[in-house]
Write a protein that holds these residues in place. Sequence first.
Motif, PDB file in Angstrom:
ATOM      1  N   PRO A 124       0.826  -1.212   0.000  1.00 17.81           N
ATOM      2  CA  PRO A 124       0.000   0.000   0.000  1.00 17.81           C
ATOM      3  C   PRO A 124       0.861   1.262   0.000  1.00 17.81           C
ATOM      4  O   PRO A 124       1.936   1.292   0.607  1.00 17.81           O
ATOM      5  CB  PRO A 124      -0.794  -0.108   1.301  1.00 17.81           C
ATOM      6  CG  PRO A 124      -0.024  -1.040   2.159  1.00 17.81           C
ATOM      7  CD  PRO A 124       0.718  -1.974   1.249  1.00 17.81           C
ATOM      8  N   ALA A 125       0.364   2.287  -0.665  1.00 15.97           N
ATOM      9  CA  ALA A 125       1.117   3.538  -0.780  1.00 15.97           C
ATOM     10  C   ALA A 125       1.500   4.114   0.581  1.00 15.97           C
ATOM     11  O   ALA A 125       2.530   4.763   0.712  1.00 15.97           O
ATOM     12  CB  ALA A 125       0.287   4.546  -1.571  1.00 15.97           C
ATOM     13  N   GLU A 126       0.672   3.848   1.623  1.00 14.39           N
ATOM     14  CA  GLU A 126       0.980   4.419   2.951  1.00 14.39           C
ATOM     15  C   GLU A 126       2.340   3.972   3.466  1.00 14.39           C
ATOM     16  O   GLU A 126       2.950   4.668   4.272  1.00 14.39           O
ATOM     17  CB  GLU A 126      -0.044   3.983   4.021  1.00 14.39           C
ATOM     18  CG  GLU A 126      -1.480   4.260   3.700  1.00 14.39           C
ATOM     19  CD  GLU A 126      -2.114   3.059   3.022  1.00 14.39           C
ATOM     20  OE1 GLU A 126      -2.145   3.109   1.779  1.00 14.39           O
ATOM     21  OE2 GLU A 126      -2.553   2.123   3.687  1.00 14.39           O
ATOM     22  N   ILE A 127       2.794   2.759   3.061  1.00 17.79           N
ATOM     23  CA  ILE A 127       4.069   2.326   3.644  1.00 17.79           C
ATOM     24  C   ILE A 127       5.275   2.761   2.803  1.00 17.79           C
ATOM     25  O   ILE A 127       6.401   2.431   3.112  1.00 17.79           O
ATOM     26  CB  ILE A 127       4.114   0.799   3.906  1.00 17.79           C
ATOM     27  CG1 ILE A 127       4.027   0.001   2.615  1.00 17.79           C
ATOM     28  CG2 ILE A 127       3.048   0.376   4.880  1.00 17.79           C
ATOM     29  CD1 ILE A 127       4.557  -1.417   2.798  1.00 17.79           C
ATOM     30  N   LYS A 128       5.001   3.525   1.778  1.00 22.36           N
ATOM     31  CA  LYS A 128       6.082   4.005   0.921  1.00 22.36           C
ATOM     32  C   LYS A 128       7.101   4.808   1.720  1.00 22.36           C
ATOM     33  O   LYS A 128       8.290   4.768   1.468  1.00 22.36           O
ATOM     34  CB  LYS A 128       5.502   4.883  -0.191  1.00 22.36           C
ATOM     35  CG  LYS A 128       6.378   4.946  -1.410  1.00 22.36           C
ATOM     36  CD  LYS A 128       5.574   5.432  -2.603  1.00 22.36           C
ATOM     37  CE  LYS A 128       6.416   5.359  -3.875  1.00 22.36           C
ATOM     38  NZ  LYS A 128       5.596   5.539  -5.071  1.00 22.36           N
TER      39      LYS A 128
END
Length: 297
Positions: free
Chosen positions: A263-267
Amino acid sequence: MYTGRFAPSPTGPLHFGSLVAAVASYLEAKKHQGRWLVRMEDVDKPREVKGAADTILHQLEDFGFEWDGAVVYQSQRNDIYATALKQLNAQQLIYPCTCTRKEIADSSHQIGIDGMIYPRTCLNHPLKSNAAMALRIRTDNRECSFTDAIQGTITQYLATQVGDFILKRADGLFAYQLAVVADDAQQEVTHIVRGADLLDSTPRQIYLQQCLGYQTPHYAHVPVASNAAGEKLSKQTLASALDEANANYQLFHALSFLGQNPPAEIKNATLSEVWRWAFTYWQLSQAPKTRSLHLSD
Ligand code: GLU
Ligand code: ZN
């Protein structure tokens, strides 16, 4: 017990392509509560780059990999390879070859998947004395087939697609194909997860395992990263070395490449947060079923 491994060649620092293979083999081993070994494939000493082995180990540490047991160095295991070769020789599978590259190029008209098919000159004709000798293994024309967890069923006819291949080079060095098979057996590796650039070598390795009475491990070949020109990322194509300073982002990128859809949040999460996500959600079955994949940036 599930035993996986990562087996880099110390010809330069790790780059993104090698990170992908390390991540996939590591996560698959963790998923199965297995062991994960690191083996330094420095059998080809002339190709080794000084200091690269230590650089690779530091890079792995900086990325947060934890391996089991001591790192094994192929350069210290000649006795294991010699024993395997002896066993093959006792079965009359081995013969000396004194041909030069040029002689083979001049006499062979068949191109296989890995260069010229050796026309068996030295099997059929007596040796020239005093020439440096390589040792080759006879291949028969039986079908060699296996099912790769990602790439599906692969079938090869060794004699017509590869030919009798070298196990010990004229300069005295053992060949990768023999070393890798002897090591995987000796280290009781059960699952091999590595780059698909080695897919075409696998039937040769399975043939050797069968001749030596070893068990064949399970195989999964992940796609190799290629550049815009479609070339495999490697030290030769000057792929840039990994930058440990943004290990979290590169791990995220490797997971994306492996089809995991992080997910983009963990980028922008920390390295350990990205690993935590990966340990929970890793699925080998999501890996793209292709040998090579263009690396988008
Ligand atoms: N040493 C090989 C390489 O770096 C990998 C061998 C293997 O995984 O079997 O390409
Ligand atoms: Zn020859």
